[in-house]
Design a protein around this motif. Sequence first.
Motif, PDB file in Angstrom:
ATOM      1  N   ILE A  69       5.851  -1.740  -9.142  1.00 21.37           N
ATOM      2  CA  ILE A  69       6.560  -0.801  -8.270  1.00 21.37           C
ATOM      3  C   ILE A  69       7.730  -0.163  -9.015  1.00 21.37           C
ATOM      4  O   ILE A  69       8.103   0.974  -8.761  1.00 21.37           O
ATOM      5  CB  ILE A  69       7.069  -1.525  -6.994  1.00 21.37           C
ATOM      6  N   CYS A  70       8.295  -0.866  -9.958  1.00 23.35           N
ATOM      7  CA  CYS A  70       9.519  -0.370 -10.610  1.00 23.35           C
ATOM      8  C   CYS A  70       9.202   0.561 -11.784  1.00 23.35           C
ATOM      9  O   CYS A  70      10.040   0.757 -12.656  1.00 23.35           O
ATOM     10  CB  CYS A  70      10.384  -1.534 -11.067  1.00 23.35           C
ATOM     11  N   ALA A 103       2.591   7.092  -8.775  1.00 27.04           N
ATOM     12  CA  ALA A 103       2.195   5.763  -9.272  1.00 27.04           C
ATOM     13  C   ALA A 103       2.627   4.672  -8.295  1.00 27.04           C
ATOM     14  O   ALA A 103       1.873   3.741  -7.994  1.00 27.04           O
ATOM     15  CB  ALA A 103       2.820   5.516 -10.636  1.00 27.04           C
ATOM     16  N   ARG A 104       3.828   4.785  -7.798  1.00 25.23           N
ATOM     17  CA  ARG A 104       4.327   3.766  -6.860  1.00 25.23           C
ATOM     18  C   ARG A 104       3.528   3.801  -5.557  1.00 25.23           C
ATOM     19  O   ARG A 104       3.182   2.749  -5.006  1.00 25.23           O
ATOM     20  CB  ARG A 104       5.813   4.001  -6.567  1.00 25.23           C
ATOM     21  N   GLU A 124      -0.491   1.593  -1.794  1.00 24.64           N
ATOM     22  CA  GLU A 124      -1.762   1.742  -1.079  1.00 24.64           C
ATOM     23  C   GLU A 124      -2.698   0.577  -1.377  1.00 24.64           C
ATOM     24  O   GLU A 124      -3.373   0.056  -0.490  1.00 24.64           O
ATOM     25  CB  GLU A 124      -2.423   3.066  -1.463  1.00 24.64           C
ATOM     26  N   LEU A 125      -2.698   0.168  -2.641  1.00 18.13           N
ATOM     27  CA  LEU A 125      -3.530  -0.997  -3.001  1.00 18.13           C
ATOM     28  C   LEU A 125      -3.050  -2.247  -2.278  1.00 18.13           C
ATOM     29  O   LEU A 125      -3.838  -3.018  -1.724  1.00 18.13           O
ATOM     30  CB  LEU A 125      -3.485  -1.233  -4.510  1.00 18.13           C
ATOM     31  N   LEU A 126      -1.741  -2.462  -2.279  1.00 17.68           N
ATOM     32  CA  LEU A 126      -1.194  -3.659  -1.620  1.00 17.68           C
ATOM     33  C   LEU A 126      -1.529  -3.656  -0.131  1.00 17.68           C
ATOM     34  O   LEU A 126      -1.955  -4.669   0.439  1.00 17.68           O
ATOM     35  CB  LEU A 126       0.324  -3.729  -1.793  1.00 17.68           C
ATOM     36  N   VAL A 185       3.196   5.813   3.231  1.00 16.21           N
ATOM     37  CA  VAL A 185       1.823   5.307   3.192  1.00 16.21           C
ATOM     38  C   VAL A 185       1.368   5.049   4.634  1.00 16.21           C
ATOM     39  O   VAL A 185       1.621   3.984   5.198  1.00 16.21           O
ATOM     40  CB  VAL A 185       1.718   4.009   2.371  1.00 16.21           C
ATOM     41  N   GLU A 186       0.712   6.052   5.223  1.00 16.26           N
ATOM     42  CA  GLU A 186       0.274   5.920   6.615  1.00 16.26           C
ATOM     43  C   GLU A 186      -0.956   5.022   6.695  1.00 16.26           C
ATOM     44  O   GLU A 186      -0.910   3.916   7.190  1.00 16.26           O
ATOM     45  CB  GLU A 186      -0.083   7.308   7.169  1.00 16.26           C
TER      46      GLU A 186
END
Lengths: 890, 154
Positions: free
Chosen positions: A48-49, A83-84, A89-91, A119-120
């Motif tokens: 995330i960073c 990218a974040r 979305e994957l998480l 991220v809806e």
Amino acid sequence: MINLTIDNKPVSVEPGATILEAAKACGVKIPYLCHYSKLKKPHGGCRICMVEVEGNPRLLAACTNPVAEGMKVITGSEKVHKARKFVLELLLSDHDARCITCEKDGDCKLQKLAYEYGVEEPRFTGARRNYGVRRDNPFLETDHDKCILCGRCVRVCEEIPAVAAIDFIKRGFATKVSPAYDKALNCVFCGECMYACPTGAINSKIGRYQGRTRDLKAVESVCPFCGCGCNYSLLVKNGRVVKVQPKKNSPVNDGSLCVKGSFGYDFIHHKDRLTTPLIKENGQFRPASWDEALGLVAEKFKVIQAKTGADSIGGFASARCTNEENYLFQKLMRAAVGTNNVDHCARLCHASTVAGLADSFGSGAMTNSIAEIANAKTILVTGSNTPETHPIIALQVFKAVRENGAKLIIADPRQLRFSPYAQVQMRHKPGTDIALFNGLMHVIIKEGLEDKDFIAQRTEGYEELKKVVERYTPEYVENITGVPQEQIIAAARLYATNKPASILYSMGITQHVTGTNGVKTIANLAMLTGNLGRESSGVNPLRGQNNVQGACDVGALPNVYPGYQKVADVAIRAKFEAAWGVKLPANNGLTITEMVKAAGNSLKALYVMGENPMLSDPDLTEVKKHLESLDFLVVQDIFMTETAELAHVVLPVASFAEKDGTFTNTERRVQLLHKAVDSPGEARTDWQILCDLSTRLGYNMSYDHPSQIMDEIASVTPIYGGISFERISKLGLQWPCPDKNHPGTKFLHKDKFSRGLGKFFPIEFQSPPEWPDAEYPLILTTGRVLFHFHTGSMSRRSKGLEEVCPKPYVEINPVDAVKLGISDGEMVKVGSRRGEIQLAAAVNDRCTPGVIFIPFHFKEAAANVLTIAALDPVAKIPEFKVCAARVEKA
Amino acid sequence: MNIPQPLWQEIEQIIVSYPQPQGAVLPALHKIQERMGYLAEEALAQIAGHLRIPQVDLFEIATFYTLLYTRPHGDNIILVCNNISCYILDSETILSTLEDELKIKAGNTTADNKFTLQAVSCLGACDGGPVMLINDQLYPHLTGDKIRRILKEY
């Protein structure tokens, strides 16, 4: 320094700093999930960073990548954002997003980022892990479907409490965090994993569904259990403490707590809390008004005072109550009643420290601070089961040994949780400490490892010491203690040469008839090697209760006024007479152990504030006989304790969460607690009761707030001279703090001992008063366990603590168990010359053969029915650690 | 199930032959499995105590590798690859054929304890796909008939 820019902001940081650290330094926020600043190393797992670095085609993880000269970091570009969002979305594609009932709703790092990055609906759908929720332990609930596998919990568990109870198991998509063999969690339950979890995957079972962060009011307080004095916030909803939160960056606990701090607070609202004054009539308690109850106490005290004199009244102050309350208690006994018969349970734990270190150094407290332990090169732990009794101090030991390469020496009959880390572990016979340490000193002197300059410049009495320890050759000491000579020699060399060395000790040294001498022997060893008066180098008695240090400091002792100013000193007495405006008694008062013996004889009335001698004192059968023969017994407490049951009047009081005041922790730090909730029913604070009672006794006491009482303490107590509620509102202050500008004292005896020169006392080993024989062939030693506290009036009313450790037990070595035909878990009878109890056998090798151990928390099998009331001649501390006992099948 | 003394001596030999305790972990686990069939909880605890590595760390390793077993299993272990190369060559049918023949689902052991069936990722024999491994024996280019023939050999 390295210069770089982050989002065009210039910043200079130390070489080796990460981009994330640099960003924090210049106020640029970079989000992350797996990073946890409390941990030594960054992880780089969650991605995330990610940030953009000019000239680098790939995105870099800010938490793991070090800065470089001239680096240009961009944190908010389109590329970074994308990218974040992708990672989120994957998480979320495999996350149970039922925020509606989630404990972390509003305080969840994943939720916050999902919102910020919009991220809806996750783009990715497909299989999900369905591991569900595990609730099969008393404290923690693990919701695997909310776990994002950031590994914070796994890493803190290994690194901070050194437990390593959990890890990633299986692999790939199936990965989950779990104990070995997917069993129920069985660890020290400190809650470190829960505090580290960024989502709602790990929750407290004790506080679940009782309030989420946004609904809770945080009130800063100090943990009421042991002497560590951990800082935390009580989280309050609808007048109830529903959770706690450890204070980050606190010099005491740095965001950590133990199981009692994290989960033991629910005693506050227990249904057994006393809510109204009680008066005993015809053997039964009946509710009474405050006016009636206090009127009765005042009248009885006055009658007894008139009839048999003030000295026929005694008082037990309390290591559980605040400094202000203890100060008022001793003032009431001295000024209103007119006796120095005031003492508290320090008598049963560190009276020998107060006496011994006062003789050796001039003052009896931890010479160093808790945080200094981590930087010691050698740590000698003796007579202290630190990981269980002072878990937060043990964290410093683990840090010193595991991260900083310190060497650990343990001198303790029992196997402890940090034993595997010890360079030398000496398992001596209980009660042979003095011989053992004389042996160490013998080796040090013989090998010329003593600190000659320190001895010459800072001490006196060395020649006498030298003469005595000459006899204690390793061979001679091995015979007494059972410790192999090589271990004695190795420990001596290590302690004397690998400096700075710090000694941690506790009840294993003090609770003996030779307790004062044991303490002086420890002081001898430290002075001999010059391990004193420096950072991370000293003699550190770990105090047992939240405010036992403070209760001693403010004069709840029979021979000293606040600040250890002697009653016997005419000038001091005159000072207090002037300050309190009353003539004060000149003779030293009786100690707790002496008052119990005198009860029913010369002592007619006893006033007990927050103590429970009916479980804490040795030889309980005798204690009961004495307390029952008193003319008048008053107990004020939060629960109906074993002692309160014997009382004529019981007064209900506020718990620590229901009042303002200060506690002084084991490192001499005076810390503030705040009222978080109201007291149940008519319960009142101890200080208000004391004021009311004193006034009824004809000595007016009136304060609007405890801060005024502290101001009065500061005015008569030089070591607290600069302490006020205002000054300690942020951090606390360590005494000595003589004036308003003094910053407090981190470690004692820097250039000069409190008494001038440190004094060596030549001390011979002396056998314990009772030693095994044919009839009672085993040595019984007593102590505490991690999950309970003292007489259990609080911890045994805590749901989780009682669930995890519900029953008394006796630890017995397999060698003895086989001889006696006893198997693990079997009920046995343990007897001594004073009584007999029945409890379960725990067959393990924590004790050496010939030694048994019983925790003293359990009234249903009270260890103190068995212990011997033999006393140290100086400190009057009883011999809790050695008596002869036998075990039989029940 | 504790580690029997003779085996323990062999394991100690393995441990001393590595400069770091971590190095000995996999060989030691393999040795235990070879002799005891699987990595029993007590055995792992013994190794953990001896190497001073937390038991859960060893369990992490044991559950990471497909060829290490933390539960008892049948006399023979059948591993069927379900990774991409074999998948393209219809490993799904291979697995369901085995499930039908043995009358168990993947991840289970037959009632007579003869076979344990497990689907795994890649046995490193993509050129022979679809493949399965029974104990130490690799069987490439599988078909339904071939499977039935092979099973009779056990």
